[in-house]
Design an enzyme around this catalytic site. Structure first.
Site, short mmCIF file in Angstrom:
data_model
loop_
_atom_site.label_atom_id
_atom_site.label_comp_id
_atom_site.label_asym_id
_atom_site.label_seq_id
_atom_site.Cartn_x
_atom_site.Cartn_y
_atom_site.Cartn_z
N TYR A 43 0.84 -1.20 0.00
CA TYR A 43 0.00 0.00 0.00
C TYR A 43 0.88 1.26 0.00
O TYR A 43 0.65 2.19 -0.78
CB TYR A 43 -0.93 -0.01 1.21
N ASP A 44 1.90 1.26 0.86
CA ASP A 44 2.80 2.42 0.91
C ASP A 44 3.48 2.63 -0.44
O ASP A 44 3.62 3.75 -0.92
CB ASP A 44 3.87 2.23 2.00
N SER A 87 -2.69 13.13 10.06
CA SER A 87 -1.94 11.90 9.83
C SER A 87 -0.46 12.26 9.99
O SER A 87 -0.13 13.32 10.52
CB SER A 87 -2.27 11.43 8.43
N LEU A 88 0.43 11.40 9.53
CA LEU A 88 1.87 11.68 9.61
C LEU A 88 2.48 11.45 8.24
O LEU A 88 2.07 10.55 7.52
CB LEU A 88 2.55 10.73 10.60
N GLU A 118 9.40 7.77 19.63
CA GLU A 118 8.44 6.85 20.27
C GLU A 118 7.87 5.85 19.27
O GLU A 118 7.98 6.06 18.05
CB GLU A 118 7.32 7.65 20.93
N LYS A 120 5.44 3.85 16.79
CA LYS A 120 4.24 4.14 16.01
C LYS A 120 3.30 2.95 16.20
O LYS A 120 3.53 1.87 15.66
CB LYS A 120 4.58 4.35 14.53
N LYS A 314 8.81 4.53 8.83
CA LYS A 314 8.11 3.25 8.71
C LYS A 314 9.10 2.08 8.77
O LYS A 314 10.22 2.18 8.27
CB LYS A 314 7.35 3.20 7.38
N CYS A 411 4.05 -43.84 9.96
CA CYS A 411 4.09 -45.30 10.09
C CYS A 411 2.77 -45.96 9.71
O CYS A 411 2.69 -47.18 9.65
CB CYS A 411 4.49 -45.69 11.51
N CYS A 430 7.28 -44.36 17.02
CA CYS A 430 7.02 -44.08 15.61
C CYS A 430 8.27 -43.47 14.99
O CYS A 430 8.54 -43.61 13.83
CB CYS A 430 5.84 -43.13 15.48
#
Ligand code: IVH
Length: 682
Positions: A43-44, A87-88, A118, A120, A314, A411, A430
């Site tokens: 998607y990215d 968004s980012l 930090e 995501k 990402k 077996c 076995c």
């Protein structure tokens, strides 16, 4: 860690229009029910291709193109946001991050005072409105300008208190997600109610937040990362303030936000969080880097889609979508018949995945899988890849049910279906050759020269029908085998004889009891001191051993009962009878007694070993290292956590070293460690 997927090249208006259609469809699925026909990387990459095309052909930009829109323009709501939920922007490499930071500083005309780095969080953004400290309303992000009211879900969200510790008006912003434990639990509850399991935690969080009137409750987790109504605080200080108010933040996790003053520190922290990723109890899809100072943030301002003072670095997706081609059934050493998914090869985080675990037949039924399904596959760090769920909506009708075996695939004998994990009724027998080969391995009985082919010969000649038969073999019987000369026979007989007096932990480990590898075998041997005491233990007594829960204790008791005839025969031959305290491994020397160990140089220490050992420790296997640690009074553990007190890092030490440094755990070289425990080495 660069992203592996290259952006597709769009060469014509028709390609571009098709790409817009695919992206709109994917964004709608992703932002509404959390599912997606495309992996995150794809998607990215598609969005990047759209942006490149649109830059080159500004006149051809289609109005429904998702680029530049919050949530790809896929969702709308009816509760207006007080301040838009942005968004980012994304960067995909250290270099891109560096040029983004340089761009921001150019714009400001001065260096950024400090950064905050930090995780995501991979969940859903929400806004939580509090009046006089009481939660009034919970809203999804929607299109960023207005969202959906999901207040009905608020009381199931941990970290989002109904009442704050102070009676203030504030709007919290943060992410709601399912932790790994909450995800597992959610799927258990759902299947118990006849509902289909969630494909992944993100999908589960989306579904749970929206659902009303469910006959069961699923808990979620909130991590706050922003607020409106607490002006003037720098970002790291704001997060502390949120925690003081009783709000959940990532501060309590290993990937906690960190204030950094230089970009070098920022890049280091990004790498650290990337390394920690696979062990975090919740999903992250990147690392967010923010200008920490509120003055810098205000000066930089925001665009229509994203703030200019923050960016997402990402990380490569841990989830991918691929096709389930087949299911193989393999019989393990203990007779367990385990299904394994054969996949259309897919690259996840730089590694090509062709097989994935499917756990057991009940799990296949629960996940409603079919051959030919498109499936979500997850690979996190070193963890074995697993098939999470099928994309049921994408079925074409050509999918075939998965055939479960009627008889043991190895077996041909019957299958014991009493437990969730199916087993051949012959159990270990076995796989007699595999069982014997495991038992004589270097970390168990350490009988050199009795590897795979010799074990096959002995079993096929009917000379060995169980492990205890090894101590009945005669010189003549060995000499009768193909390619067995006098010298190798004598060496082998001597090695078998020497194995008779191996310490209890090794003999116990050699039995291959389910759930008892080398570490657990050492703990059991130390706890009980003799095979007789282990055999006499009931499940409650076994559960007193560190790391053995009630379920595992029950399995061990049942397996020991099953192994009773073998244990009797081993005892009759003097194997595993003499030892009452931890002893030196076969390849090293002295065996201090247990009192020595309690007073040893590692008394009270929890030691983790990683990388290749050098110097005096070069010859030791990992098991022998662990035995050494325990002889010197310490506890050997395999993963670095807050409880660890020392990491012995050899050559090529990787993520464990980074994690120990991150947690402030002392790190020593193999040579330093060898000096510390010199009295306990040969
Ligand atoms: S800050 C104006 N911090 O990622 C500030 N967002 O892809 C914008 N997200 O919409 C958000 N963890 O849902 C921020 N530590 C974090 C985050 C985070 C996850 C989500 C958030 C945002 C999306 C953008």
């Amino acid at each position: 860690m660069p992203i592996m997927t290259d952006a597709p090249f769009l060469s014509s208006p028709a390609d571009y229009a098709a790409a817009v259609a695919t992206a709109v469809q994917a964004a709608t699925a992703y932002y509404t029910d959390g599912g997606t026909p495309l992996g995150d990387d794809e998607y990215d990459a598609l969005l990047r291709a759209l942006a490149t095309y649109e830059e080159a052909h500004p006149d051809e930009v289609l109005p429904d193109s998702p680029s530049g829109k919050v949530a790809g323009g896929a969702v709308q709501g009816d509760v207006p946001h007080s301040v838009p939920m942005l968004s980012l922007d994304n960067v995909f490499s250290a270099e891109e991050l560096e040029s983004w930071a340089a761009g921001l500083e150019r714009r400001l005309g001065h260096p950024v005072a400090a950064w905050c780095v930090e995780p995501k969080l991979d969940g859903l953004a929400v806004a939580a409105r509090y009046r006089a400290g009481r939660l009034q309303q919970l809203i999804t992000r929607g299109d960023g300008l207005a969202g959906e009211d999901i207040t009905h879900a608020a009381d199931a969200v941990l970290g989002l208190p109904a009442v704050l510790t102070e009676p203030i008006d504030v709007e919290l912003r943060g992410e709601v997600l399912l932790t790994s434990a909450q995800f597992e639990h959610a799927n258990q509850v759902r299947t118990a109610h006849g509902a289909t399991p969630f494909a992944n935690p993100r999908n589960g969080a989306a579904g749970t937040l929206r659902a009303k009137d469910r006959p069961y409750r699923i808990e979620l987790t909130f991590f706050g990362y922003g607020a409106h109504g607490l002006p003037g605080l720098d970002h790291a200080a704001l997060l502390l303030r949120l925690a003081d108010l009783g709000v959940g933040t990532a501060a309590t996790t290993a990937a906690h936000p960190l204030r950094c003053t230089t970009l070098v520190e920022v890049q280091q922290r990004v790498e650290e969080i990337a390394v920690l990723r696979s062990e975090l109890p919740f999903g992250i899809d990147g690392v967010v880097i923010k200008a920490d100072s509120s003055a810098d943030q205000q000066e930089a301002g925001s665009g229509s889609r994203a703030p200019r003072w923050a960016v997402a670095r990402k990380l490569a997706a841990e989830h991918k979508v691929t096709r389930l081609l087949d299911v193989e059934w393999n019989v393990g050493r203990t007779g367990i018949i385990a299904p394994r998914a054969v996949l259309e090869p897919v690259v996840i985080d730089g590694v090509t995945v062709t097989y994935a675990t499917l756990h057991n037949p009940a799990d296949i039924t629960r996940r409603d899988l079919m051959i030919g399904d498109r499936v979500f596959v997850r690979r996190a760090g070193d963890v074995i890849p697993r098939v999470e769920a099928p994309l049921v909506d994408e079925r074409t009708g050509a999918e075939q049910p998965i055939a479960f075996p009627e008889v043991c695939p190895r077996c041909g004998d019957a299958i014991d279906r009493e437990e969730q994990r199916w087993r051949c009724v012959r159990g270990r027998n076995c796989q007699l050759v595999a069982s014997i080969s495991y038992a004589v391995g270097r970390d168990q009985l350490d009988i050199e020269g009795l590897g795979g082919t010799r074990a096959v010969q002995l079993v096929e000649a009917g000379l060995v029908t169980d492990l205890a038969d090894l101590w009945t073999l005669t010189r003549e019987q060995f000499l009768g085998l193909e390619r067995m000369g006098e010298t190798s026979t004598d060496n082998l007989l001597a090695a078998i004889e020497a194995a008779r007096t191996r310490p209890l932990n090794r003999v116990f480990c050699a039995l291959g009891v389910r759930g008892t590898g080398r570490t657990m075998s050492r703990r059991i041997a130390t706890h009980f001191g003799s095979m007789a005491a282990i055999r006499a233990a009931d499940a409650d007594t076994l559960a007193q051993v560190d790391g053995i829960g009630t379920e595992k204790a029950r399995v061990i008791v049942a397996e020991l009962a099953e192994l009773a005839p073998l244990l009797d025969r081993l005892a009759a031959r003097g194997v595993g009878t003499a030892v009452t305290a931890p002893q030196a491994p076969a390849s090293s020397a002295v065996a201090p007694d247990q009192e020595d160990a309690a007073a040893g140089p590692l008394a009270g220490a929890a030691v983790v070993v990683t990388g290749t050992m050098t110097g005096p420790l070069a010859e030791l296997t990992r098991n022998e290292m662990n035995e050494l640690i325990e002889r010197a009074g310490g506890k050997a553990s395999s993963s670095v956590s807050k409880r660890a007190t020392l990491l012995v890092a050899g050559e090529k030490a990787g993520s464990k070293r980074a994690k120990a440094e991150e947690l402030g755990i002392p790190v020593s070289t193999p040579e330093e460690f060898a000096a510390l425990v010199a009295d306990y080495l040969a």
